[in-house]
Design an enzyme around this catalytic site. Structure first.
Site, PDB file in Angstrom:
ATOM      1  N   HIS A   1      -7.522  -5.919   0.888  1.00 37.43           N
ATOM      2  CA  HIS A   1      -6.422  -4.975   0.693  1.00 37.43           C
ATOM      3  C   HIS A   1      -5.093  -5.729   0.696  1.00 37.43           C
ATOM      4  O   HIS A   1      -4.546  -6.048   1.743  1.00 37.43           O
ATOM      5  CB  HIS A   1      -6.461  -3.938   1.815  1.00 37.43           C
TER       6      HIS A   1
ATOM      7  N   ASP B   1      -9.926  -4.378  -4.100  1.00 35.42           N
ATOM      8  CA  ASP B   1      -9.246  -3.648  -3.038  1.00 35.42           C
ATOM      9  C   ASP B   1      -9.990  -2.352  -2.716  1.00 35.42           C
ATOM     10  O   ASP B   1     -10.192  -1.516  -3.592  1.00 35.42           O
ATOM     11  CB  ASP B   1      -7.819  -3.320  -3.483  1.00 35.42           C
TER      12      ASP B   1
ATOM     13  N   SER C   1       0.813  -1.198   0.000  1.00 32.78           N
ATOM     14  CA  SER C   1       0.000   0.000   0.000  1.00 32.78           C
ATOM     15  C   SER C   1       0.858   1.264   0.000  1.00 32.78           C
ATOM     16  O   SER C   1       1.608   1.486  -0.937  1.00 32.78           O
ATOM     17  CB  SER C   1      -0.977  -0.040   1.165  1.00 32.78           C
TER      18      SER C   1
END
Length: 542
Positions: free
Chosen positions: A511, A481, A254
Protein backbone atom coordinates in the site's frame (compact mmCIF):
# COMPACT_ATOMS: atom_id res chain seq x y z
CA UNK A 1 4.32 4.41 2.52
CA UNK A 2 4.35 6.01 5.95
CA UNK A 3 5.65 4.06 8.86
CA UNK A 4 3.96 3.56 12.17
CA UNK A 5 4.49 4.94 15.60
CA UNK A 6 6.11 2.61 18.16
CA UNK A 7 2.83 1.45 19.66
CA UNK A 8 0.43 1.70 16.79
CA UNK A 9 0.08 2.14 13.06
CA UNK A 10 -0.76 5.02 10.89
CA UNK A 11 -4.24 4.35 9.64
CA UNK A 12 -5.75 2.12 7.04
CA UNK A 13 -7.16 4.08 4.17
CA UNK A 14 -10.88 4.04 3.73
CA UNK A 15 -10.59 0.40 4.88
CA UNK A 16 -13.17 -0.91 7.26
CA UNK A 17 -13.61 -3.26 10.10
CA UNK A 18 -17.29 -4.17 9.77
CA UNK A 19 -19.55 -2.50 12.31
CA UNK A 20 -16.96 0.17 12.90
CA UNK A 21 -16.18 1.90 9.63
CA UNK A 22 -17.48 2.13 6.11
CA UNK A 23 -16.13 -0.81 4.17
CA UNK A 24 -13.64 0.98 2.13
CA UNK A 25 -10.77 1.92 6.13
CA UNK A 26 -5.74 -0.19 6.60
CA UNK A 27 2.01 -7.32 12.65
CA UNK A 28 5.70 -15.27 17.00
CA UNK A 29 5.00 -14.11 20.31
CA UNK A 30 7.69 -12.34 22.36
CA UNK A 31 9.95 -9.93 20.53
CA UNK A 32 8.25 -10.42 17.19
CA UNK A 33 4.94 -9.53 18.80
CA UNK A 34 6.29 -6.08 19.65
CA UNK A 35 7.24 -5.59 16.02
CA UNK A 36 3.81 -6.78 15.03
CA UNK A 37 2.03 -4.07 16.93
CA UNK A 38 4.22 -1.54 15.15
CA UNK A 39 3.21 -2.80 11.72
CA UNK A 40 3.17 -0.46 8.76
CA UNK A 41 -0.26 0.71 7.61
CA UNK A 42 -0.96 3.19 4.92
CA UNK A 43 -3.35 2.31 6.99
CA UNK A 44 -17.17 14.57 5.26
CA UNK A 45 -18.66 16.75 5.72
CA UNK A 46 -22.04 17.28 7.31
CA UNK A 47 -24.88 19.59 6.46
CA UNK A 48 -22.61 22.64 6.48
CA UNK A 49 -20.00 21.03 4.21
CA UNK A 50 -21.38 22.13 0.86
CA UNK A 51 -18.80 22.98 -1.79
CA UNK A 52 -18.98 26.34 -3.50
CA UNK A 53 -16.45 26.05 -6.29
CA UNK A 54 -13.60 27.56 -4.35
CA UNK A 55 -15.24 30.87 -3.44
CA UNK A 56 -13.94 30.69 0.09
CA UNK A 57 -13.95 33.66 2.44
CA UNK A 58 -12.49 34.12 5.89
CA UNK A 59 -14.74 35.80 8.44
CA UNK A 60 -14.01 38.97 10.34
CA UNK A 61 -11.96 36.91 12.81
CA UNK A 62 -9.27 36.87 10.09
CA UNK A 63 -8.01 33.48 11.22
CA UNK A 64 -5.59 33.46 8.29
CA UNK A 65 -3.54 36.13 10.07
CA UNK A 66 -3.18 34.27 13.36
CA UNK A 67 0.32 33.65 14.71
CA UNK A 68 1.13 30.14 15.86
CA UNK A 69 2.85 29.62 19.20
CA UNK A 70 5.37 26.90 18.32
CA UNK A 71 6.59 24.94 21.36
CA UNK A 72 8.60 21.72 21.99
CA UNK A 73 6.36 18.76 21.21
CA UNK A 74 4.93 16.78 24.13
CA UNK A 75 4.51 12.98 24.02
CA UNK A 76 1.60 11.94 21.77
CA UNK A 77 -1.72 11.79 23.58
CA UNK A 78 -3.58 8.52 24.04
CA UNK A 79 -5.91 9.56 21.23
CA UNK A 80 -2.86 10.02 18.97
CA UNK A 81 -1.53 6.56 19.86
CA UNK A 82 0.72 7.38 22.82
CA UNK A 83 4.46 6.86 23.05
CA UNK A 84 7.44 9.13 23.81
CA UNK A 85 7.93 12.69 22.64
CA UNK A 86 9.49 12.79 19.15
CA UNK A 87 13.27 12.65 19.01
CA UNK A 88 15.12 15.50 17.28
CA UNK A 89 15.68 15.31 13.55
CA UNK A 90 19.15 14.60 12.11
CA UNK A 91 21.44 17.47 12.97
CA UNK A 92 19.52 18.16 16.15
CA UNK A 93 16.60 20.11 14.70
CA UNK A 94 13.73 19.83 17.19
CA UNK A 95 10.14 19.09 16.34
CA UNK A 96 7.82 21.97 17.13
CA UNK A 97 4.09 21.75 17.88
CA UNK A 98 1.31 24.32 17.89
CA UNK A 99 -2.46 24.70 17.72
CA UNK A 100 -4.27 26.53 14.93
CA UNK A 101 -7.74 27.97 15.40
CA UNK A 102 -10.29 27.07 12.70
CA UNK A 103 -14.05 27.60 12.42
CA UNK A 104 -16.04 24.68 13.72
CA UNK A 105 -18.54 25.44 10.93
CA UNK A 106 -17.22 27.21 7.84
CA UNK A 107 -20.77 28.30 7.06
CA UNK A 108 -20.46 30.45 10.20
CA UNK A 109 -16.84 31.66 9.98
CA UNK A 110 -17.32 34.21 12.76
CA UNK A 111 -18.75 31.60 15.11
CA UNK A 112 -17.15 29.13 17.47
CA UNK A 113 -13.64 27.91 16.69
CA UNK A 114 -11.85 24.63 17.29
CA UNK A 115 -8.15 23.92 17.79
CA UNK A 116 -6.22 21.83 15.28
CA UNK A 117 -2.88 20.30 16.33
CA UNK A 118 0.15 20.85 14.03
CA UNK A 119 3.74 19.63 14.02
CA UNK A 120 6.74 21.07 12.15
CA UNK A 121 10.36 20.15 11.44
CA UNK A 122 12.17 23.10 9.86
CA UNK A 123 14.03 22.89 6.55
CA UNK A 124 17.80 22.38 6.72
CA UNK A 125 18.65 24.96 4.07
CA UNK A 126 16.63 28.03 4.94
CA UNK A 127 18.28 30.05 2.16
CA UNK A 128 16.77 27.71 -0.46
CA UNK A 129 13.54 26.95 1.41
CA UNK A 130 10.55 26.43 -0.90
CA UNK A 131 7.95 26.54 1.84
CA UNK A 132 5.98 24.05 3.91
CA UNK A 133 5.30 20.50 2.70
CA UNK A 134 2.10 19.30 4.35
CA UNK A 135 1.53 15.56 4.83
CA UNK A 136 -1.63 13.55 5.28
CA UNK A 137 -0.99 9.86 5.91
CA UNK A 138 -4.48 8.60 5.27
CA UNK A 139 -7.16 6.80 7.17
CA UNK A 140 -9.22 8.80 7.53
CA UNK A 141 -8.46 9.09 11.23
CA UNK A 142 -4.69 8.92 11.52
CA UNK A 143 -2.69 11.39 13.57
CA UNK A 144 -0.19 13.32 11.49
CA UNK A 145 1.33 14.78 14.67
CA UNK A 146 2.47 11.32 15.74
CA UNK A 147 2.79 9.88 12.21
CA UNK A 148 5.23 12.38 10.71
CA UNK A 149 8.05 11.98 13.28
CA UNK A 150 7.66 8.19 13.09
CA UNK A 151 8.31 8.20 9.34
CA UNK A 152 10.48 11.32 9.01
CA UNK A 153 13.59 9.40 7.94
CA UNK A 154 11.82 8.72 4.64
CA UNK A 155 11.49 12.45 4.00
CA UNK A 156 14.89 13.74 5.12
CA UNK A 157 15.88 14.63 1.57
CA UNK A 158 12.69 16.66 1.20
CA UNK A 159 13.55 18.52 4.41
CA UNK A 160 16.51 20.04 2.61
CA UNK A 161 14.17 22.67 1.16
CA UNK A 162 10.86 22.20 2.95
CA UNK A 163 9.56 22.58 6.45
CA UNK A 164 7.94 19.19 7.04
CA UNK A 165 4.45 19.80 8.44
CA UNK A 166 1.57 17.55 9.41
CA UNK A 167 -1.53 17.79 11.55
CA UNK A 168 -4.30 15.96 13.30
CA UNK A 169 -7.37 16.56 11.13
CA UNK A 170 -10.51 17.69 12.91
CA UNK A 171 -11.95 14.81 14.97
CA UNK A 172 -8.52 13.15 15.24
CA UNK A 173 -5.97 12.96 18.06
CA UNK A 174 -5.53 16.36 19.73
CA UNK A 175 -7.90 18.08 17.28
CA UNK A 176 -11.25 17.73 19.06
CA UNK A 177 -10.98 13.93 19.01
CA UNK A 178 -14.16 11.97 18.38
CA UNK A 179 -14.80 9.54 21.24
CA UNK A 180 -17.25 6.63 21.05
CA UNK A 181 -16.33 4.06 23.72
CA UNK A 182 -13.77 3.35 26.43
CA UNK A 183 -10.91 0.85 26.20
CA UNK A 184 -12.80 -1.98 27.91
CA UNK A 185 -15.82 -1.51 25.65
CA UNK A 186 -13.62 -1.41 22.56
CA UNK A 187 -11.89 -4.69 23.49
CA UNK A 188 -15.31 -6.33 23.60
CA UNK A 189 -16.56 -4.54 20.51
CA UNK A 190 -13.70 -5.56 18.22
CA UNK A 191 -13.85 -9.20 19.36
CA UNK A 192 -17.52 -9.70 18.48
CA UNK A 193 -18.90 -11.43 15.39
CA UNK A 194 -18.99 -9.11 12.39
CA UNK A 195 -20.34 -11.67 9.88
CA UNK A 196 -23.70 -12.81 11.30
CA UNK A 197 -25.11 -16.15 10.15
CA UNK A 198 -28.66 -16.18 11.55
CA UNK A 199 -31.39 -13.87 12.78
CA UNK A 200 -30.12 -13.76 16.36
CA UNK A 201 -26.61 -12.81 15.26
CA UNK A 202 -28.02 -10.23 12.85
CA UNK A 203 -29.96 -8.60 15.67
CA UNK A 204 -26.90 -8.57 17.91
CA UNK A 205 -24.87 -7.02 15.10
CA UNK A 206 -27.39 -4.26 14.47
CA UNK A 207 -27.66 -3.55 18.20
CA UNK A 208 -23.88 -3.15 18.43
CA UNK A 209 -23.93 -0.63 15.59
CA UNK A 210 -26.59 1.35 17.37
CA UNK A 211 -24.80 1.26 20.72
CA UNK A 212 -21.55 2.39 19.12
CA UNK A 213 -23.19 5.25 17.24
CA UNK A 214 -25.07 6.30 20.39
CA UNK A 215 -21.74 6.48 22.24
CA UNK A 216 -20.26 8.68 19.52
CA UNK A 217 -23.24 11.03 19.67
CA UNK A 218 -23.20 11.17 23.48
CA UNK A 219 -19.48 11.97 23.70
CA UNK A 220 -18.87 14.02 20.53
CA UNK A 221 -22.28 14.98 19.17
CA UNK A 222 -21.62 18.68 18.60
CA UNK A 223 -18.55 17.96 16.48
CA UNK A 224 -19.88 15.07 14.36
CA UNK A 225 -21.48 17.23 11.60
CA UNK A 226 -18.22 19.09 10.97
CA UNK A 227 -15.45 16.46 10.83
CA UNK A 228 -15.72 15.68 7.12
CA UNK A 229 -13.31 15.90 4.25
CA UNK A 230 -14.62 19.16 2.82
CA UNK A 231 -14.00 20.99 6.08
CA UNK A 232 -10.60 19.29 6.37
CA UNK A 233 -9.74 20.63 2.91
CA UNK A 234 -10.71 24.13 4.04
CA UNK A 235 -8.52 23.63 7.09
CA UNK A 236 -5.63 22.88 4.71
CA UNK A 237 -6.05 26.20 2.98
CA UNK A 238 -6.27 28.05 6.28
CA UNK A 239 -3.10 26.22 7.31
CA UNK A 240 -1.40 27.35 4.09
CA UNK A 241 -2.20 30.96 4.92
CA UNK A 242 -1.16 30.71 8.55
CA UNK A 243 2.15 29.09 7.57
CA UNK A 244 2.81 31.98 5.19
CA UNK A 245 2.76 29.99 1.94
CA UNK A 246 1.36 31.29 -1.35
CA UNK A 247 0.75 27.73 -2.55
CA UNK A 248 -0.07 24.44 -0.85
CA UNK A 249 2.74 21.93 -1.34
CA UNK A 250 1.32 18.56 -0.38
CA UNK A 251 2.12 14.85 -0.08
CA UNK A 252 -0.98 12.72 0.52
CA UNK A 253 -1.21 8.97 0.96
CA UNK A 254 -4.34 6.89 0.38
CA UNK A 255 -7.27 8.76 1.95
CA UNK A 256 -4.89 11.72 1.86
CA UNK A 257 -5.25 11.60 -1.95
CA UNK A 258 -9.00 12.05 -1.60
CA UNK A 259 -8.46 14.95 0.77
CA UNK A 260 -5.95 16.43 -1.65
CA UNK A 261 -8.34 16.02 -4.55
CA UNK A 262 -11.13 17.82 -2.70
CA UNK A 263 -8.67 20.61 -1.85
CA UNK A 264 -7.67 20.93 -5.49
CA UNK A 265 -11.33 21.19 -6.47
CA UNK A 266 -12.07 23.92 -3.93
CA UNK A 267 -8.80 25.85 -4.34
CA UNK A 268 -7.31 25.00 -7.76
CA UNK A 269 -5.29 28.21 -8.00
CA UNK A 270 -3.66 27.52 -4.64
CA UNK A 271 -2.23 24.10 -5.56
CA UNK A 272 1.57 24.05 -5.54
CA UNK A 273 3.67 20.92 -5.97
CA UNK A 274 1.46 18.01 -4.95
CA UNK A 275 1.86 14.21 -4.98
CA UNK A 276 -0.90 11.64 -4.46
CA UNK A 277 0.32 8.11 -3.57
CA UNK A 278 -1.88 5.00 -3.09
CA UNK A 279 -4.84 6.64 -4.71
CA UNK A 280 -8.48 6.41 -3.69
CA UNK A 281 -10.81 6.18 -6.69
CA UNK A 282 -12.75 9.46 -6.47
CA UNK A 283 -15.57 8.13 -8.65
CA UNK A 284 -16.47 5.21 -6.41
CA UNK A 285 -19.41 5.21 -4.03
CA UNK A 286 -19.06 3.68 -0.58
CA UNK A 287 -20.31 0.36 -1.94
CA UNK A 288 -18.05 0.45 -4.99
CA UNK A 289 -15.08 1.32 -2.81
CA UNK A 290 -15.84 -1.59 -0.50
CA UNK A 291 -16.18 -4.02 -3.37
CA UNK A 292 -12.96 -2.73 -4.89
CA UNK A 293 -11.20 -3.39 -1.62
CA UNK A 294 -12.58 -6.91 -1.46
CA UNK A 295 -10.99 -7.51 -4.85
CA UNK A 296 -7.81 -5.70 -3.84
CA UNK A 297 -7.26 -7.67 -0.65
CA UNK A 298 -8.09 -10.89 -2.51
CA UNK A 299 -5.45 -10.02 -5.12
CA UNK A 300 -2.90 -9.42 -2.36
CA UNK A 301 -3.85 -12.70 -0.68
CA UNK A 302 -3.55 -14.53 -4.01
CA UNK A 303 -0.06 -13.10 -4.44
CA UNK A 304 0.81 -14.13 -0.88
CA UNK A 305 -0.38 -17.73 -1.42
CA UNK A 306 1.44 -17.99 -4.76
CA UNK A 307 4.65 -16.82 -3.11
CA UNK A 308 4.20 -19.35 -0.32
CA UNK A 309 3.72 -22.25 -2.74
CA UNK A 310 6.66 -21.12 -4.89
CA UNK A 311 8.95 -21.52 -1.86
CA UNK A 312 8.06 -25.19 -1.55
CA UNK A 313 8.96 -26.83 1.75
CA UNK A 314 10.11 -23.49 3.13
CA UNK A 315 6.47 -22.43 3.34
CA UNK A 316 4.95 -23.26 6.75
CA UNK A 317 1.38 -23.46 5.47
CA UNK A 318 -0.29 -26.63 4.14
CA UNK A 319 -1.15 -26.89 0.46
CA UNK A 320 0.60 -27.61 -2.81
CA UNK A 321 -1.34 -25.00 -4.77
CA UNK A 322 -2.38 -21.42 -4.00
CA UNK A 323 -6.00 -22.56 -3.90
CA UNK A 324 -5.18 -25.19 -1.25
CA UNK A 325 -3.37 -22.59 0.89
CA UNK A 326 -6.36 -20.28 0.61
CA UNK A 327 -8.71 -23.10 1.60
CA UNK A 328 -6.56 -23.69 4.68
CA UNK A 329 -7.11 -20.02 5.61
CA UNK A 330 -10.85 -20.27 4.98
CA UNK A 331 -11.07 -23.39 7.14
CA UNK A 332 -9.06 -21.76 9.92
CA UNK A 333 -11.41 -18.78 9.98
CA UNK A 334 -14.42 -21.10 10.07
CA UNK A 335 -12.96 -22.91 13.11
CA UNK A 336 -12.33 -19.60 14.84
CA UNK A 337 -15.94 -18.58 14.33
CA UNK A 338 -17.04 -21.65 16.28
CA UNK A 339 -14.30 -21.53 18.90
CA UNK A 340 -11.80 -18.68 19.50
CA UNK A 341 -8.28 -19.66 20.54
CA UNK A 342 -5.94 -18.33 23.27
CA UNK A 343 -3.90 -15.31 22.28
CA UNK A 344 -2.29 -12.80 24.67
CA UNK A 345 -2.93 -12.84 28.43
CA UNK A 346 -6.58 -13.63 28.98
CA UNK A 347 -7.56 -12.46 25.47
CA UNK A 348 -8.65 -14.80 22.70
CA UNK A 349 -8.47 -14.57 18.92
CA UNK A 350 -11.88 -14.52 17.26
CA UNK A 351 -12.76 -14.94 13.60
CA UNK A 352 -13.31 -11.20 13.22
CA UNK A 353 -9.94 -10.34 14.74
CA UNK A 354 -8.17 -12.97 12.62
CA UNK A 355 -9.70 -11.65 9.40
CA UNK A 356 -8.83 -8.10 10.43
CA UNK A 357 -5.27 -9.20 11.24
CA UNK A 358 -4.81 -10.92 7.88
CA UNK A 359 -5.96 -7.77 6.10
CA UNK A 360 -3.55 -5.67 8.16
CA UNK A 361 -0.63 -7.93 7.25
CA UNK A 362 -1.38 -7.66 3.53
CA UNK A 363 -0.70 -3.92 3.49
CA UNK A 364 3.00 -4.58 2.95
CA UNK A 365 4.94 -7.47 1.41
CA UNK A 366 7.44 -6.93 4.22
CA UNK A 367 4.94 -8.55 6.58
CA UNK A 368 4.20 -11.67 4.55
CA UNK A 369 6.66 -13.80 6.60
CA UNK A 370 4.90 -12.69 9.80
CA UNK A 371 1.50 -13.40 8.27
CA UNK A 372 2.65 -16.89 7.33
CA UNK A 373 3.94 -17.41 10.85
CA UNK A 374 0.78 -16.02 12.42
CA UNK A 375 -1.46 -18.32 10.38
CA UNK A 376 0.72 -21.34 11.21
CA UNK A 377 0.67 -20.51 14.94
CA UNK A 378 -3.07 -19.95 14.91
CA UNK A 379 -3.54 -23.36 13.30
CA UNK A 380 -1.58 -24.74 16.26
CA UNK A 381 -3.78 -22.92 18.78
CA UNK A 382 -1.78 -19.71 19.42
CA UNK A 383 -3.52 -16.58 18.20
CA UNK A 384 -1.11 -13.97 19.61
CA UNK A 385 0.46 -12.81 16.36
CA UNK A 386 -2.76 -12.43 14.36
CA UNK A 387 -4.29 -10.62 17.32
CA UNK A 388 -1.33 -8.25 17.34
CA UNK A 389 -1.96 -7.45 13.68
CA UNK A 390 -5.62 -6.83 14.43
CA UNK A 391 -4.74 -4.59 17.38
CA UNK A 392 -2.43 -2.57 15.12
CA UNK A 393 -5.29 -2.06 12.69
CA UNK A 394 -7.60 -0.92 15.48
CA UNK A 395 -5.10 1.41 17.15
CA UNK A 396 -4.63 -0.62 20.37
CA UNK A 397 -1.25 -0.41 22.09
CA UNK A 398 0.37 -3.05 24.31
CA UNK A 399 -1.09 -1.47 27.42
CA UNK A 400 -4.63 -1.94 26.12
CA UNK A 401 -5.18 1.72 25.23
CA UNK A 402 -6.85 2.68 21.99
CA UNK A 403 -6.13 5.71 19.89
CA UNK A 404 -9.19 7.34 18.39
CA UNK A 405 -8.30 6.26 14.84
CA UNK A 406 -11.38 4.08 14.37
CA UNK A 407 -13.80 6.48 16.01
CA UNK A 408 -12.55 9.25 13.74
CA UNK A 409 -12.61 6.91 10.75
CA UNK A 410 -16.27 6.12 11.38
CA UNK A 411 -17.20 9.74 11.95
CA UNK A 412 -15.48 11.02 8.80
CA UNK A 413 -16.71 8.21 6.56
CA UNK A 414 -20.29 8.48 7.77
CA UNK A 415 -20.51 12.24 7.33
CA UNK A 416 -18.81 12.03 3.92
CA UNK A 417 -21.01 9.39 2.27
CA UNK A 418 -24.79 9.48 1.90
CA UNK A 419 -25.33 5.75 1.57
CA UNK A 420 -27.12 4.04 4.47
CA UNK A 421 -27.69 0.30 4.07
CA UNK A 422 -30.45 -1.63 5.76
CA UNK A 423 -30.06 -5.23 6.87
CA UNK A 424 -32.04 -6.46 3.87
CA UNK A 425 -30.03 -4.35 1.41
CA UNK A 426 -26.76 -5.56 2.88
CA UNK A 427 -27.74 -9.24 2.72
CA UNK A 428 -28.72 -8.78 -0.93
CA UNK A 429 -25.21 -7.49 -1.70
CA UNK A 430 -23.33 -10.31 0.02
CA UNK A 431 -23.21 -12.75 -2.95
CA UNK A 432 -21.35 -10.16 -5.03
CA UNK A 433 -18.86 -9.59 -2.23
CA UNK A 434 -18.35 -13.33 -1.69
CA UNK A 435 -17.68 -13.75 -5.40
CA UNK A 436 -15.09 -10.98 -5.22
CA UNK A 437 -13.33 -12.60 -2.26
CA UNK A 438 -14.06 -15.89 -0.50
CA UNK A 439 -11.89 -14.70 2.41
CA UNK A 440 -12.81 -11.03 2.80
CA UNK A 441 -16.18 -10.85 1.02
CA UNK A 442 -18.45 -11.39 4.04
CA UNK A 443 -16.21 -9.25 6.21
CA UNK A 444 -16.34 -6.24 3.90
CA UNK A 445 -19.89 -6.84 2.70
CA UNK A 446 -21.34 -6.64 6.20
CA UNK A 447 -19.33 -3.48 6.66
CA UNK A 448 -21.79 -1.71 4.35
CA UNK A 449 -23.98 -1.29 7.45
CA UNK A 450 -21.28 0.65 9.28
CA UNK A 451 -23.14 3.97 8.97
CA UNK A 452 -26.69 2.62 9.17
CA UNK A 453 -27.25 3.90 12.72
CA UNK A 454 -25.14 7.05 12.45
CA UNK A 455 -26.78 10.18 13.90
CA UNK A 456 -25.55 12.58 11.17
CA UNK A 457 -26.41 12.43 7.49
CA UNK A 458 -23.75 12.18 4.78
CA UNK A 459 -22.74 14.63 2.08
CA UNK A 460 -22.00 12.91 -1.21
CA UNK A 461 -22.18 9.82 -3.40
CA UNK A 462 -18.53 10.47 -4.18
CA UNK A 463 -16.32 13.57 -3.93
CA UNK A 464 -15.82 16.09 -6.70
CA UNK A 465 -12.09 16.46 -7.41
CA UNK A 466 -12.21 18.25 -10.75
CA UNK A 467 -9.56 20.97 -10.62
CA UNK A 468 -9.27 22.92 -13.88
CA UNK A 469 -6.40 25.36 -13.76
CA UNK A 470 -4.53 23.60 -10.97
CA UNK A 471 -0.79 22.97 -11.19
CA UNK A 472 0.30 19.43 -12.16
CA UNK A 473 -0.40 16.78 -9.51
CA UNK A 474 1.70 13.60 -9.61
CA UNK A 475 -0.62 10.59 -9.12
CA UNK A 476 1.04 7.24 -8.28
CA UNK A 477 -0.71 3.85 -8.39
CA UNK A 478 0.78 0.53 -7.23
CA UNK A 479 -0.28 -2.55 -9.19
CA UNK A 480 -0.45 -4.84 -6.14
CA UNK A 481 -2.04 -2.38 -3.72
CA UNK A 482 -4.70 -4.18 -1.61
CA UNK A 483 -6.40 -1.19 -0.01
CA UNK A 484 -6.51 1.35 -2.84
CA UNK A 485 -6.58 -0.72 -6.02
CA UNK A 486 -4.41 0.36 -8.91
CA UNK A 487 -7.30 1.50 -11.10
CA UNK A 488 -7.92 4.37 -8.69
CA UNK A 489 -4.89 6.25 -9.97
CA UNK A 490 -6.18 6.44 -13.54
CA UNK A 491 -9.62 7.43 -12.28
CA UNK A 492 -8.10 10.24 -10.20
CA UNK A 493 -6.09 11.53 -13.17
CA UNK A 494 -9.19 11.63 -15.35
CA UNK A 495 -11.29 13.25 -12.63
CA UNK A 496 -8.73 15.98 -11.88
CA UNK A 497 -8.92 17.03 -15.50
CA UNK A 498 -6.74 17.48 -18.54
CA UNK A 499 -3.24 18.71 -17.80
CA UNK A 500 -3.62 18.39 -14.01
CA UNK A 501 -3.22 14.73 -13.08
CA UNK A 502 0.07 13.11 -14.16
CA UNK A 503 -0.19 9.32 -13.85
CA UNK A 504 2.75 7.20 -12.71
CA UNK A 505 2.85 3.44 -12.05
CA UNK A 506 4.79 1.40 -9.51
CA UNK A 507 4.78 -2.28 -10.47
CA UNK A 508 5.04 -3.77 -7.02
CA UNK A 509 3.22 -4.95 -3.91
CA UNK A 510 1.91 -3.12 -0.89
CA UNK A 511 0.00 0.00 0.00
CA UNK A 512 1.93 2.98 -1.32
CA UNK A 513 4.98 3.46 -3.54
CA UNK A 514 7.13 6.23 -2.07
CA UNK A 515 8.04 4.32 1.09
CA UNK A 516 8.57 1.02 -0.75
CA UNK A 517 12.30 1.60 -1.15
CA UNK A 518 12.01 1.81 -4.94
CA UNK A 519 14.65 4.29 -6.11
CA UNK A 520 12.82 5.10 -9.35
CA UNK A 521 9.69 6.23 -7.48
CA UNK A 522 11.64 8.16 -4.88
CA UNK A 523 13.74 9.98 -7.46
CA UNK A 524 10.69 10.97 -9.46
CA UNK A 525 8.81 12.31 -6.43
CA UNK A 526 11.84 14.10 -4.99
CA UNK A 527 12.68 15.60 -8.37
CA UNK A 528 9.20 17.07 -8.68
CA UNK A 529 8.84 18.35 -5.13
CA UNK A 530 12.37 19.75 -4.85
CA UNK A 531 13.12 20.93 -8.38
CA UNK A 532 9.73 21.12 -10.09
CA UNK A 533 10.59 18.42 -12.67
CA UNK A 534 7.28 16.86 -13.71
CA UNK A 535 7.71 13.19 -14.73
CA UNK A 536 6.38 12.21 -18.13
CA UNK A 537 2.81 10.93 -18.00
CA UNK A 538 2.80 7.13 -17.98
CA UNK A 539 6.18 6.77 -16.28
CA UNK A 540 6.50 3.27 -14.79
CA UNK A 541 8.82 1.99 -12.06
CA UNK A 542 9.47 -1.57 -10.91
Amino acid sequence: MPTSSPDGPTPPDRHTTPATRRAAGVRRAGTVLAAATAAVLLVTAGCSDTGDGGKEKQGSQDLGAQKLDWQPCPPPSEAEGGGPAPSPLPGGTPWECAFMDAPRDYADPDGETIELALIRGKARDQSRRIGSLIFNFGGPGGSGVSGLPASAKDYEKLRERYDLVSFDPRGVGRSEAVECADNRQLDEYYAQDSTPDDAAEEKAYTNRLRTYADGCEKNSGEDLPYVGTTNAARDLDLMRQVLGDDKLHYLGFSYGTELGGVYAHLFPKNVGRAVFDAVVDPNSSAEEGSLGQAKGFQLALDNFTKDCVARGDACQLPGSTPQEVQQFIIDLLARLEKKPIPATGDRELTQTQATNGIAQALYSKEYWPLLEQGLDEADGGNGALLLAFSDAMNGRDRQGRYSNIQAANAAINCVDFKERYSLAQTKAKLPEFRKASPVFGDYLGWGLMGCSEWPVSGQWEHPDVSAPGAAPILVIGTTGDPATPYAGAKAMVEALGKGVGIEMTYRGEGHGAYGSGNACVKNAVDGYLLEGRVPAAGTACQ
